[in-house]
Design an enzyme around this catalytic site. Structure first.
Site, PDB file in Angstrom:
ATOM      1  N   SER A 106       0.853  -1.182   0.000  1.00 48.67           N
ATOM      2  CA  SER A 106       0.000   0.000   0.000  1.00 48.67           C
ATOM      3  C   SER A 106       0.889   1.232   0.000  1.00 48.67           C
ATOM      4  CB  SER A 106      -0.865   0.007   1.267  1.00 48.67           C
ATOM      5  OG  SER A 106      -1.547   1.232   1.421  1.00 48.67           O
ATOM      6  N   TYR A 152      -2.151  -0.549  10.326  1.00 42.03           N
ATOM      7  CA  TYR A 152      -2.107  -0.826   8.898  1.00 42.03           C
ATOM      8  C   TYR A 152      -0.791  -0.318   8.305  1.00 42.03           C
ATOM      9  CZ  TYR A 152      -3.661  -1.100   4.038  1.00 42.03           C
ATOM     10  OH  TYR A 152      -3.771  -1.401   2.702  1.00 42.03           O
TER      11      TYR A 152
END
Length: 131
Positions: free
Chosen positions: A69, A82
């Site tokens: 990501s 995350y």
């Protein structure tokens, strides 16, 4: 255990794609320890285990692909778990790439770092600029 069991039934592979991902969307102090650990386990460690169990089945010229990501390159609020998991994935996969290159491995790696996707996982996440 699931990867180990599945790898026994697989033949040779050209691509192995690690695309595990979960997101809590809570601030660091709202997360309990188990939520943080689960995010690290799913988003990072599952890629490690996948690679460990399937690497020897990848054909020369094959490729390991990890879906990380953009949150593995810069931080965002309410995504500390995350971001930590994706930073770990980016750093580990880069180190793995260097080790494989130094050992003249015929397998290559790719790390994909998309920005926030319009999925349920990121519903409610806002950014300063229009996506």
């Amino acid at each position: 255990d699931q990867v180990k069991a599945a790898s026994k039934s697989l033949g040779n592979l050209v691509y192995v794609i690690g695309n595990a991902g979960i997101c809590n969307g809570k601030s660091f102090y709202e997360l309990d320890g188990s939520e943080f650990e689960t995010t690290i386990r799913v988003n990072f460690l599952h890629n490690v285990y996948l690679t460990r169990h399937l690497y020897n089945r990848i054909l020369p010229g094959g490729r390991l692909v990890f879906i990380a990501s953009a949150a593995g390159l810069f931080s965002l609020t309410k995504l500390s778990d995350y971001c930590a998991s994706k930073f770990a994935l980016v750093g580990w996969s880069e180190s793995l790439r260097l080790e494989m290159r130094n050992s003249r491995s015929p397998v290559r790696t790719t790390i994909v770092c998309p920005f926030l996707m319009d999925t349920k996982m990121f519903s409610g996440v806002t950014v300063r600029f229009d996506l």
